[in-house]
Design a protein around this motif. Structure first.
Motif, PDB file in Angstrom:
ATOM      1  N   ARG A  59       0.841  -1.206   0.000  1.00 59.12           N
ATOM      2  CA  ARG A  59       0.000   0.000   0.000  1.00 59.12           C
ATOM      3  C   ARG A  59       0.875   1.255   0.000  1.00 59.12           C
ATOM      4  O   ARG A  59       0.647   2.189  -0.781  1.00 59.12           O
ATOM      5  N   SER A 102     -15.771  -3.153  -1.569  1.00 55.83           N
ATOM      6  CA  SER A 102     -15.254  -2.048  -0.767  1.00 55.83           C
ATOM      7  C   SER A 102     -15.380  -0.754  -1.542  1.00 55.83           C
ATOM      8  O   SER A 102     -15.195  -0.740  -2.758  1.00 55.83           O
ATOM      9  N   GLN A 132     -12.567  -4.971  -5.045  1.00 57.41           N
ATOM     10  CA  GLN A 132     -12.896  -6.246  -4.408  1.00 57.41           C
ATOM     11  C   GLN A 132     -11.595  -6.963  -4.080  1.00 57.41           C
ATOM     12  O   GLN A 132     -10.664  -6.990  -4.875  1.00 57.41           O
ATOM     13  N   ASP A 133     -11.564  -7.546  -2.886  1.00 56.12           N
ATOM     14  CA  ASP A 133     -10.386  -8.191  -2.323  1.00 56.12           C
ATOM     15  C   ASP A 133     -10.557  -9.711  -2.434  1.00 56.12           C
ATOM     16  O   ASP A 133     -11.643 -10.186  -2.760  1.00 56.12           O
ATOM     17  N   HIS A 134      -9.504 -10.442  -2.181  1.00 60.69           N
ATOM     18  CA  HIS A 134      -9.560 -11.914  -2.105  1.00 60.69           C
ATOM     19  C   HIS A 134      -8.884 -12.284  -0.798  1.00 60.69           C
ATOM     20  O   HIS A 134      -7.660 -12.343  -0.735  1.00 60.69           O
ATOM     21  N   LYS A 135      -9.699 -12.517   0.244  1.00 63.79           N
ATOM     22  CA  LYS A 135      -9.120 -12.643   1.587  1.00 63.79           C
ATOM     23  C   LYS A 135      -8.524 -14.019   1.870  1.00 63.79           C
ATOM     24  O   LYS A 135      -7.581 -14.124   2.639  1.00 63.79           O
ATOM     25  N   GLY A 148      -5.076 -10.232   2.410  1.00 63.24           N
ATOM     26  CA  GLY A 148      -5.583  -9.994   1.056  1.00 63.24           C
ATOM     27  C   GLY A 148      -4.579 -10.550   0.050  1.00 63.24           C
ATOM     28  O   GLY A 148      -3.401 -10.226   0.104  1.00 63.24           O
ATOM     29  N   ALA A 161      -6.594  -8.148  -5.642  1.00 63.13           N
ATOM     30  CA  ALA A 161      -7.752  -7.253  -5.700  1.00 63.13           C
ATOM     31  C   ALA A 161      -7.886  -6.708  -7.112  1.00 63.13           C
ATOM     32  O   ALA A 161      -6.964  -6.817  -7.920  1.00 63.13           O
ATOM     33  N   GLY A 175      -7.004   0.173   1.817  1.00 66.02           N
ATOM     34  CA  GLY A 175      -6.830  -1.271   1.884  1.00 66.02           C
ATOM     35  C   GLY A 175      -5.497  -1.659   1.260  1.00 66.02           C
ATOM     36  O   GLY A 175      -4.960  -0.942   0.421  1.00 66.02           O
ATOM     37  N   GLU A 233      -5.848  -3.230  -1.935  1.00 67.57           N
ATOM     38  CA  GLU A 233      -6.786  -2.423  -2.738  1.00 67.57           C
ATOM     39  C   GLU A 233      -6.166  -1.102  -3.194  1.00 67.57           C
ATOM     40  O   GLU A 233      -6.459  -0.593  -4.281  1.00 67.57           O
ATOM     41  N   ASN A 270       3.384  -7.219  -5.158  1.00 66.67           N
ATOM     42  CA  ASN A 270       2.023  -7.017  -5.664  1.00 66.67           C
ATOM     43  C   ASN A 270       2.138  -6.658  -7.138  1.00 66.67           C
ATOM     44  O   ASN A 270       2.465  -5.526  -7.483  1.00 66.67           O
TER      45      ASN A 270
END
Ligand code: AMP
Ligand code: GLY
Length: 424
Positions: free
Chosen positions: A11, A193, A210-213, A226, A229, A288, A291, A381
């Motif tokens: 992030r 989100s 949208q995230d993938h937890k 996460g 996303a 996020g 995110e 990422n």
């Protein structure tokens, strides 16, 4: 303007990358940072929990804006300390950070402001909590109040599971966070989100994601911070965005201002889009992760207009612009994450993949000399834009496959929900 960025994740790399592109950014400093952030910022040797040291650094370097990435320093009052010293800070006060730090605080705000959310009860006594669970039946959601590092939530499918979760909270499994327990109606729908920036009074809607937890393909295995996303979330069409703004974001900002704890910073609303409309699952008081990476990839206007406007209390001229194309990010993590994993394993080929439509943001990385090595659970990422989610996904995975890191892994199905819609 000189800027100090606080944090060390993907992030913060994405934020730093966006900040460094601004013509108004003179020198960007970061602490603690990571190997990717070091490519866009000067790493400052600063203990961020030592607020006096951070203030002294800001004075020494003529910092005009501090941007706080993670929630822990905010809950710890870093924005209060900096603002008291006259240093403009992006991120809420400790009082306003209770929106994330205390589920009971947010539920009370929802009650006062009529914000749609799951029906709930709050208990400080185990027997009363168990009696409530029995009266409601399963499925039901049990949450430790307070920050429990994302581990304090159980979506219980059966009464015995629900009762066990209540007992676990009161047994001290989550420390002080579990001495008060919130028990909620189980919401059914699609999660999404929505991010908004506020200067304390106004809210400027950013974008959805949208995230993938879960750690495994097909949303299986344990929860993580996460694993990938994308933005926008297809379920968040303009009409649904407008409902979220009117029914959730605006009343939240108004309620915080009315309570004397105005919210400055980024509001990250975790939503369930149910058959009867959007309902708030939780608020976070930060971007996020991952995110933020897809949001920064899509933002085409100057991020400093948003961050500084919020910090200075005036977002009246802010109108963020977005690349209309979707962005998607794949998290590469160290084998074993979210359990135990090795640090220090070498990563090759991640440095020269960046193009206009692809960026490899770093999370837990550092350099041993010139060698890039893993230094955390979530490590890289890989973030791409595409004309469709399918194209962004293909571009991201092609880059993932070009990275040589035998000790890393990733999910192979990031974006599946959006792809299913694209293929409809
Ligand atoms: P939280 O830490 O509150 O975000 O909760 C973690 C996850 O638990 C959420 O992302 C949802 O998937 C799920 N969850 C939380 N509250 C509810 C609810 N009331 N109904 C259904 N699922 C929920
Ligand atoms: N990716 C979820 C979070 O940042 O809380």
């Amino acid at each position: 303007m000189n800027i100090l960025l606080i944090g060390s994740g993907g992030r913060e790399h994405a934020l730093g990358w966006a900040i460094a592109k601004s013509p108004r950014c003179e020198t960007l400093y970061a602490a603690p940072g990571n190997a990717g952030i070091a490519a866009v910022a000067d790493i400052a040797d600063l203990e961020i929990a030592d607020h006096d040291a951070v203030i002294a650094f800001c004075r020494d370097k003529a910092i005009g804006l501090v941007v706080v990435g993670p929630e822990a320093p905010l809950v710890d009052g870093i924005a209060d300390a900096l603002e008291a010293a006259g240093i403009p800070t992006f991120g809420p006060s400790a009082a306003a950070a209770q929106l994330e730090g205390s589920k009971a605080f947010t539920k009370a705000l929802c009650d006062r402001m009529g914000i749609p959310t799951a029906a709930y009860g709050r208990f400080e006594n185990e027997d009363e909590a168990i009696a409530y669970v029995r009266s409601q039946g399963a499925p039901i959601v049990i949450k430790a109040d307070g920050l429990a590092a994302g581990k304090g939530v159980t979506v219980a499918e059966s009464l015995p599971d629900a009762e066990a979760a209540v007992r676990e909270c009161f047994s001290g499994a989550f420390g002080a966070a579990g001495s008060s327990v919130v028990i909620e109606e189980c919401l059914v729908g699609e999660e999404a989100s929505v991010f908004a920036i506020s200067d304390g009074h106004r809210a400027v809607l950013l974008a959805s994601a949208q995230d993938h937890k879960r750690v495994g393909d097909g949303d299986t295995g344990p929860n993580t911070g996460g694993m990938g996303a994308y933005s926008p979330a297809p379920v968040m069409d303009p009409a649904m965005m407008a409902r979220v703004e009117t029914e959730i974001i605006i009343p939240t900002i108004a309620g915080m201002a009315e309570a004397g704890t105005p919210f400055k910073g980024v509001l990250f609303a975790g939503l369930m889009i149910t058959a009867s409309g959007p309902k708030l699952i939780e608020h976070n008081v930060r971007f996020g992760d991952p995110e933020c990476q897809v949001l920064m990839m899509r933002l085409t206007s100057d991020v400093l207009d948003l961050l500084e406007g919020a910090a200075l209390g005036d977002l009246s001229n802010a109108s963020p612009r977005w690349d209309s194309r979707p962005a998607l990010t794949v998290v590469m993590a160290a084998k074993g994450y979210p359990g135990s994993y090795e640090k220090g394993t070498p990563i090759n080929g991640a440095d020269d993949l960046n193009t206009e439509d692809l960026h490899v943001f770093h999370a837990g990385t550092k350099r041993n000399g010139t060698q890039l090595v893993a230094n955390g659970g979530r490590v890289l990422n890989v973030t791409a834009l595409g004309n469709t989610v399918a194209e962004a996904q293909a571009r991201a995975y092609a880059a993932v496959d070009a990275i040589d890191w035998p000790e890393g892994f990733c999910r192979r199905d990031i974006g599946w929900r959006a792809l299913a819609r694209e293929n409809d």
